[in-house]
Design a protein around this motif. Structure first.
Motif, mmCIF file in Angstrom:
data_model
loop_
_atom_site.group_PDB
_atom_site.id
_atom_site.type_symbol
_atom_site.label_atom_id
_atom_site.label_comp_id
_atom_site.label_asym_id
_atom_site.label_seq_id
_atom_site.Cartn_x
_atom_site.Cartn_y
_atom_site.Cartn_z
ATOM 1 N N SER A 24 -1.955 1.896 -3.154
ATOM 2 C CA SER A 24 -3.099 2.194 -1.841
ATOM 3 C C SER A 24 -4.381 2.232 -2.504
ATOM 4 N N SER A 46 -6.084 5.620 -1.607
ATOM 5 C CA SER A 46 -5.633 6.813 -2.008
ATOM 6 C C SER A 46 -6.456 7.572 -2.920
ATOM 7 N N GLY A 82 0.872 -1.225 -0.108
ATOM 8 C CA GLY A 82 -0.160 -0.160 0.068
ATOM 9 C C GLY A 82 0.793 1.236 0.109
ATOM 10 N N ASP A 95 1.318 5.455 -1.261
ATOM 11 C CA ASP A 95 0.532 6.560 -1.702
ATOM 12 C C ASP A 95 1.299 7.168 -2.907
#
Length: 556
Positions: free
Chosen positions: A274, A277, A247, A249
């Motif tokens: 992610s 996000s 995960g 960003d």
């Protein structure tokens, strides 16, 4: 003038020739006690490993080295050689951040935490961030409060993540800066723990964490890059040559691609975008990414279905045994899960979904099944991350739907006492069921979930083989029918992770044509008494035929 003009290209040609010779030089690792699982076959033993251009070109017995008289010879001194280990579920930047934050892992009480906070806070300005507390290890297992932290720090915000990252504990300054009051409502999929008067206590579970964390300063690209290097150095020292990052960003995604293009990543990373996000669509539209030397792969999305067992956020079909009427938290509805899966599959990305409780696992399996019928995507090697508490009749569905159980053996030995309190024997009947998954033909990809757990893969191998803690308890192992043998455990930490990343023909074993990722260790993994496995030390770590870590004499 003509001579100078000629010298420059000649000099450049010489440098390039020497450089190419260095890259292409054959290396022979000999006098090794080598083992490698085979992609199709059992474990092969060898004493000599031959490498060229960063890849395995042969392996065999002592006489093999005589076939390469011009090679660079490297004596393994009889040490055990294994393929580089693959951690199929970790959090790279989180680990790197942790190395510079307040570490309260293993603390035995609130006072123990605040004592560490007092020392740490002396030299820190601004937000104080830490991680690792676990109230289940304390004599008083109730959640702590903001007032406990206020006694030490009341002029700056303090945010301490629970060991599983599914709850945070903050002080009153953090509550004030975030504008949290008795009237603040938790978002769906989250919980604000409140006292008998309805006031927030300072504990935020799952999606409620964002009420606080959104006010924290965002890390820069430089911060992320530094954390990447710190984590990489630590993982290499543990024998991990490849890790899956569960995960990331947008900023981390940018850093990873930039570092991948530059070719200066510390180890192999298989990164998952992610699913939470706000930039997911933009990242998916950019397409899948991999660099030319297989150090960075981005082709999956990490989706979040429920919380964790320790914070009672794992979503259960029946109520928690130790909290009447409570069934945990679904972080997304089935409809939302299906939407994310569809979005991912249409972009060519697989979906790797966090699901711990039996309800979450069932809902996620239902969502995969529905989307496969409508959109396809069954061949993308989708995964369920953790798959900890699964109804026995849902386990065969993993095989039918080609879902990979991505599991962390050390979770079983960390959770076993707490799990016995949280769950009934019926709920535990499909818990941490590694052997059951293997017997039905599922590929188990093993990891640690660092920094939730320690990253040391030999802890995970020991847990997989024994289902006991380091004191060899419980005797014969907890729910021992699910133990793995040494070969299957090693396979889960090598070829299992490689397969889950579509890389089984590149890494995971030392077979001809694969990258020469390997480690030298100080114990014979297959012969040492089982209680010594977790204390194995890595002597050297090699990635693509290059020495990336060497244990110093004074290293612990």
């Amino acid at each position: 003038m003509q001579l100078k003009t000629l010298i420059k290209p000649l000099l450049l040609a010489t440098i390039l020739a020497n450089s190419c010779h260095a890259i292409a030089q054959t290396k022979v690792i000999y006098n090794a006690n080598g083992y490698t699982p085979l992609y199709k076959g059992e474990v092969q033993q060898f004493s000599t490993l031959v490498i060229k251009n960063g890849k395995v070109i042969n392996l065999g017995g002592d006489a093999l080295k005589n076939s390469f008289p011009n090679a660079k010879l490297i004596d393994a001194h009889g040490n055990t050689l294994l393929p580089g280990l693959i951690d199929a579920h970790g959090h790279v930047i989180g680990l790197g951040d942790n190395l510079s934050q307040l570490d309260v892992r293993g603390t035995k009480s609130v006072d123990d935490v605040t004592s560490k906070l007092k020392v740490f806070a002396k030299d820190k300005q601004g937000w104080i961030v830490g991680r690792g507390w676990n109230q289940e290890l304390w004599s008083d297992t109730r959640f702590p409060s903001a007032k406990d932290l206020d006694k030490i720090v009341n002029d700056r915000p303090v945010v301490l993540s629970r060991v599983d990252s599914h709850a945070i504990w903050v002080n009153s300054k953090a509550l004030e800066l975030a504008g949290i009051t008795a009237t603040t409502e938790a978002p769906e999929g989250g919980e604000i723990i409140k006292d008998e008067f309805g006031n927030p206590t300072g504990i935020f579970v799952d999606k409620a964490e964002a009420l606080i964390t959104k006010h924290m300063p965002a890390p820069s690209k430089e911060d992320i890059s530094n954390s990447l290097d710190a984590a990489g150095k630590h993982l290499l020292s543990l024998g991990i040559t490849s890790t899956h990052d569960a995960g990331i960003d947008k900023t981390t995604w940018q850093v990873y691609k930039e570092r991948g293009d530059l070719g200066n990543l510390p180890l192999r990373i298989v990164a998952m975008l992610s699913g939470a996000s706000p930039d997911l669509e933009e990242m998916l539209k950019a397409g899948r990414y991999h660099d030319k030397n297989d150090f960075m792969e981005i082709r999956s999305v990490k989706v979040y279905a429920d919380g964790a067992l320790g914070s009672r956020g794992a979503a259960l079909i029946e109520e928690y045994a130790d909290r009447s009427g409570h069934h945990g938290l679904m972080l997304e509805t089935q409809q939302k899960l299906e939407s994310i899966f569809t979005q991912s599959f249409k972009s060519g990305f697989s979906a790797n979904t966090h699901a711990i409780g039996d309800k979450a696992n069932k809902v996620v399996l239902d969502a995969y099944q529905n989307v496969f019928k409508k959109t396809g995507g069954i061949l993308l090697r989708n995964r369920i991350e953790h798959a900890q508490i699964v109804k026995p009749d849902d386990i065969p569905r993993f095989k039918a739907l080609k879902i990979i159980p991505s599991m962390q053996p050390v979770h079983a030995t960390s959770d076993m006492h707490m799990a016995e309190q949280r769950l009934t024997d019926k709920q535990l009947s499909g818990a941490y069921a590694w052997q059951t998954f293997l017997k039905q033909g599922s590929v188990v990809a093993a990891g640690s979930d660092y920094p939730v757990e320690l990253a040391n893969p030999f802890d995970g191998l020991y847990s997989a083989i024994t289902r006991m803690d380091h004191n060899k308890l419980p005797e014969n192992g907890w729910r021992a029918s699910e133990v793995l043998n040494r070969e299957d455990a090693l396979r889960a930490f090598t070829l299992g992770g490689a397969y889950a990343a579509h890389q089984e023909f590149k890494v995971g074993s030392l077979e001809k044509g694969k990258w020469a990722d390997f480690i030298l260790i100080d114990k014979d993994y297959f012969k040492v008494p089982v209680e010594e496995i977790y204390s194995t030390h890595v002597l050297q770590t090699w990635v693509a035929g290059k020495l990336k870590y060497k244990k110093e004499v004074n290293d612990k």
